[in-house]
Design an enzyme around this catalytic site. Structure first.
Site, PDB file in Angstrom:
ATOM      1  N   MET A   9       0.759  -4.768  -1.133  1.00  0.00           N
ATOM      2  CA  MET A   9      -0.561  -5.382  -1.085  1.00  0.00           C
ATOM      3  C   MET A   9      -0.872  -5.959   0.293  1.00  0.00           C
ATOM      4  O   MET A   9      -1.997  -6.317   0.573  1.00  0.00           O
ATOM      5  CB  MET A   9      -0.682  -6.483  -2.142  1.00  0.00           C
ATOM      6  CG  MET A   9       0.428  -7.502  -2.156  1.00  0.00           C
ATOM      7  SD  MET A   9       0.326  -8.838  -0.972  1.00  0.00           S
ATOM      8  CE  MET A   9      -1.021  -9.798  -1.574  1.00  0.00           C
ATOM      9  N   TYR A  10       0.135  -6.033   1.164  1.00  0.00           N
ATOM     10  CA  TYR A  10      -0.114  -6.529   2.512  1.00  0.00           C
ATOM     11  C   TYR A  10      -0.949  -5.512   3.283  1.00  0.00           C
ATOM     12  O   TYR A  10      -0.514  -4.386   3.517  1.00  0.00           O
ATOM     13  CB  TYR A  10       1.201  -6.800   3.235  1.00  0.00           C
ATOM     14  CG  TYR A  10       2.067  -7.829   2.533  1.00  0.00           C
ATOM     15  CD1 TYR A  10       1.670  -9.163   2.497  1.00  0.00           C
ATOM     16  CD2 TYR A  10       3.244  -7.472   1.905  1.00  0.00           C
ATOM     17  CE1 TYR A  10       2.441 -10.105   1.840  1.00  0.00           C
ATOM     18  CE2 TYR A  10       4.019  -8.408   1.253  1.00  0.00           C
ATOM     19  CZ  TYR A  10       3.612  -9.734   1.221  1.00  0.00           C
ATOM     20  OH  TYR A  10       4.381 -10.660   0.567  1.00  0.00           O
TER      21      TYR A  10
END
Length: 269
Positions: free
Chosen positions: A1-2
């Protein structure tokens, strides 16, 4: 999700240029949303299987060394999650499994199911531990020591607070001004500043940086394998490595710890 997966792409390209695959240990995570649909998050079998394949594609590798569940998923049966993760290891897409912040009973339930069913077990716990947040010392750290689980704490500098990013007086750093998660973690209370002042005092006495003292404290906790260091500048990595040469005696550790008082559990959400 980064950065919605872009971080994996950057790491993958860098590793191809800088190292052989067998010379590095690659870890990545799953759980947080990777899209708007309900099947694009969590620890369901569908998301586990799709997430590992997507991560491998972005990283440009056939396997990761450590596959970490970013959080506990209350919406998915634990049995489904551990079976799916076990299949990822069986398929050779991950060598080991790790977990991150959750209640100790949740972690033990998953470990127990893995053991009972002969599935690949979690070998590491990445939890929130630092001088201004020590609630993990009550249950999770003793559990990990008892079960032989490696502990790799996240935010050992309390998102830069223990490096002086948010002083009691004076200007905060750009990160501290823009990091809303600091507020969610409740950083900046009076006792936090009291602890920071002691970190700075010890650093001045030893002739090192406050960040190095804070990291040395985490490294000295029984059961801790290595803290997760979020280096955004070259000197951050140099500071972290220098902390390995610092050993805090019992009196110094007690001096740093004395202002701490119990606080609400956080970091699990």
């Amino acid at each position: 999700m980064y950065s919605n997966g872009r971080s994996e792409e950057v790491v993958g390209r860098a590793l191809k240029d800088l190292a052989r695959r067998d010379e590095v240990v690659i870890a990545t995570k799953l759980y947080n949303p990777m899209g708007p649909r309900p099947t694009q998050k969590g620890l369901s079998r569908k998301h586990v299987m799709e997430a590992i394949d997507a991560s491998l594609k972005r990283l440009g590798t056939d396997y990761v060394d450590l596959y970490i569940i970013h959080r506990f998923d209350p919406a998915t049966p634990v049995e489904e999650t551990v079976e799916a993760l076990g299949d990822v290891v069986k398929a050779g897409k991950a060598l080991y499994l790790g977990a991150s912040s959750m209640w100790a009973w949740q972690f033990m339930k998953m470990l127990g199911l893995q053991r009972a069913r002969g599935l690949a077990p979690f070998v590491s716990m990445q939890n929130y531990v630092n001088l201004v947040y020590r609630e993990e010392e009550r249950e999770m750290l003793p559990l990990c020591r008892a079960e032989g689980i490696a502990v790799t704490p996240w935010s050992p500098l309390a998102r830069g607070f223990l490096a002086g990013s948010k002083p009691r007086s004076g200007a905060a750093t750009v990160r501290a001004r823009s990091d809303t998660y600091q507020d969610a973690l409740g950083l900046g209370a009076e006792q936090d500043h009291a602890i920071l002042e002691r970190v700075e005092a010890v650093a001045a006495r030893l002739g090192v940086k406050p960040a190095q003292v804070a990291l040395a404290w985490v490294l000295g906790l029984p059961g801790v394998t290595a803290p997760i260091v979020g280096a955004s500048k070259p000197h951050h990595l140099a500071d972290a490595l220098a902390a390995m040469a610092i050993t805090l005696d019992a009196e110094t550790r007690a001096y740093l710890e004395e202002p701490y008082r119990p606080r609400p559990v956080t970091g699990h959400a």
